[in-house]
Design a protein around this motif. Sequence first.
Motif, PDB file in Angstrom:
ATOM      1  N   LYS A 227     100.507 -64.641  61.110  1.00  0.00           N
ATOM      2  CA  LYS A 227      99.913 -65.091  62.373  1.00  0.00           C
ATOM      3  C   LYS A 227     100.378 -66.500  62.733  1.00  0.00           C
ATOM      4  O   LYS A 227     100.158 -66.977  63.837  1.00  0.00           O
ATOM      5  CB  LYS A 227      98.384 -65.028  62.307  1.00  0.00           C
TER       6      LYS A 227
ATOM      7  N   SER B 274     105.211 -67.560  65.946  1.00  0.00           N
ATOM      8  CA  SER B 274     105.206 -67.104  67.336  1.00  0.00           C
ATOM      9  C   SER B 274     106.170 -65.934  67.482  1.00  0.00           C
ATOM     10  O   SER B 274     107.001 -65.695  66.592  1.00  0.00           O
ATOM     11  CB  SER B 274     105.643 -68.244  68.259  1.00  0.00           C
ATOM     12  N   GLU B 275     106.063 -65.217  68.571  1.00  0.00           N
ATOM     13  CA  GLU B 275     106.966 -64.070  68.796  1.00  0.00           C
ATOM     14  C   GLU B 275     108.420 -64.537  68.810  1.00  0.00           C
ATOM     15  O   GLU B 275     109.312 -63.885  68.276  1.00  0.00           O
ATOM     16  CB  GLU B 275     106.620 -63.351  70.110  1.00  0.00           C
ATOM     17  N   ASP B 276     108.626 -65.691  69.422  1.00  0.00           N
ATOM     18  CA  ASP B 276     109.972 -66.234  69.519  1.00  0.00           C
ATOM     19  C   ASP B 276     110.528 -66.558  68.119  1.00  0.00           C
ATOM     20  O   ASP B 276     111.691 -66.270  67.805  1.00  0.00           O
ATOM     21  CB  ASP B 276     109.932 -67.503  70.392  1.00  0.00           C
ATOM     22  N   GLU B 277     109.660 -67.129  67.291  1.00  0.00           N
ATOM     23  CA  GLU B 277     110.090 -67.465  65.920  1.00  0.00           C
ATOM     24  C   GLU B 277     110.374 -66.196  65.111  1.00  0.00           C
ATOM     25  O   GLU B 277     111.322 -66.139  64.334  1.00  0.00           O
ATOM     26  CB  GLU B 277     109.007 -68.303  65.216  1.00  0.00           C
TER      27      GLU B 277
END
Lengths: 154, 405
Positions: free
Chosen positions: A106, A109-112
Motif C-alpha cells: 500500500k 503508488s500506481e505509478d511507482e
Amino acid sequence: MNLKELYQEIILEHGKNPRNLRKTEGFNKDAKGNNPLCGDNVHVYLKLNGQKIVEDASFEGSGCAISMASASIMTDLIKGKNEHEAKEIVEDFLGMIKENPELKSKYLSEDEKTKLMCLSGVKQYPMRVKCATLSWHTMVSAFEENTEEVKTEN
Amino acid sequence: MKIDQIKKEFPIFDEKIQNNDLVYLDSANSSQKPKVVVDRINEFYTKQFSNVGRSVHYLAVAATNLYENTRTSVQKYINAKDKNEIVFTKGATEALNLIANTLGQSYLQEGDEVLITELEHHSNYVPWHFLRKSKNIKINFAEINDEGEITLEEIEKKITPKTKLISITHLSNVTGAILPVKEITQLAHSKGIIVVVDGCQGAPHLKLDMQELDCDFYAISCHKMYGPTGLGVLYGKKKWLEELPPYQGGGGMINEVKKDRISYGELPNKYEAGTMATAQVIAFDQSIKFLESIGIENVMKHEANLVEYGQELLQKNNSVKLIGNPKNKGGVLSFTIEGVHPHDIATILDEDGVAIRAGHHCCQILHDKLNIPASARASVGIYNTKEDLDQLNESINNCKKIFNL
C-alpha cells in the motif's frame, strides 16, 4: 524468453542515465554490496531526518543495465518513506522478482508500481535476478547498519 | 582437416539450445566433450568399474592398468621425461595449490619473493597469497604492456636477488597473449629461480614439450582439453616431486603407518591420496587420443585462423573494443562495447544461442589494471568455424540495436 521484456525502454533509459548516482552529503546510513561472481558492486547511502523519513537516497557503483536501473528506480522511490515502509516495499519487490505476479504494498503508488514492474522481465533470466536485487538487499543492510558487505543471492 | 566432421564427434551440437543451434564460444572456460570421452566414462562404470591400486581382484588390476595407461599417454603427449612426473589432481587449481603448499612447507622462506604477472588467473595468485599470509613471502607482479603481453624484458626487470620462484600463465585467458615460457625459464634457471607454469589455456591449444620448455612445474586442466571435469594434471620435475613433502594425507600415499611413525609412498602415489577420479582419468586417455588424431599443429593452425578472422571482424565493428593485441595470440577474443555492460551483452547473445563468458574471468588484477569492471569473452575450440564468428558479430550488432547504439 523475451529480450524486449527484459530490456524495456525505461530500463535502458535508467541504465544509461541512472538517477541518484552520487554520494548523499551528510548521509547517516550506508552499506556496500557486491556480486563476487561478476565483480559488480554498489554502495547505498541514506539520509534519514529526525522523523526517520528518508530525505535522500543515492548510490555509487558499476554494473549492468539491469542493476543500474534497479538501483536508480529504488533510490528514487524510497525518498519520503520511513524505514518500516521502505522494508515492506523491499519485501514486496523481492517477492515480485522471484514469484509474485504483482506488487501489493500500500506504500507504493500506481505509478511507482508500474515503474518497478518494468524489472519483472528478469524473472525469466534466473542468472540475472541477482543483478536486480543487489541494491535492494544493500539498502536493507544500510537500514540495519550492518557493516558486513552484502553478497548477492538469488 | 574437415571441421564439420570433427564437430560431428561432439554430441552437444546435435542439441537445440533454446531452439537455436549452439554457437559455443566459451571453450577457455570449459570445452565440450567428444562422444568417445563421454562413452568411455559410461563404459567404464558399466562394464569395468573398480577402484584402482588397492585390491588384487581382476577388475581392480584391469582398472589400475587403464588408469596408469592414461598417465603414460599424458607423459608422451607433453613429452615428460618420466612417467612418475605426472600426478593426477582434481584440477589445475589443486595442482597449483599443491605446488604452492609444498614449496611453502619446505622451500620458500620468510622474505623470499615470488614473481607472478598481472595476467594471472586467481588460481595462480591466491595460493601464493596464502604463503604471503602464513610465511610472509612477498609477491611481485610483472606488468602488461599496451598490447596485453608480458615480455621477457619485463620479467627480467622484476627479478630481484630475493626472487625464488616465477609462476606464470602459458596463455592468458583474457588477452590471449602467449608468454615466452621457454625464454623466461632459461633466464630464471640461470639465476637459480624455479618456474611454475599455469598451463590451463596452454595445454588445450599449444604444442607441449616439457623437456624443451624445461619449466619445473606445469599445471593442466583436463576439462578444457576436451576431457572430463574434476581432473587436472600436475607435471613436476622428478627431483622436485621427490624432494617436496606430500600435500594431502590419506590412503594410497603411504608406505608404512605405525603409531609413532609414518613413511610415504613413492611417486606418483605420494601425491595421490584417497580414491582418485578414476573414471575421469581413464576417459581422459580418449581426449588425448582425440587431440592426437587431429594433430596439435592442425589445432593450432585452425584456431589461429579463427582468431585472425574474429579479430578483423570485431575490429571493423565500431563500438567494439578488443582487449589486448598480442603478437602471439591464442584463441581468445575479449572485448567491451561502449555503453553496454558485458552481462547485458552475454544475455543478449545467449538469446541467439551464442555462448560467451562475461565478467572478470577470475582475473580481477588484470581488469583493475585495464580500468574496467568486466569484459565479454569469446573463446574458440577445435569445433568452431568462421560462421560461428559471423554469428557472434551479428548478435553483437543486435545487442547494439537493443541499446540504441
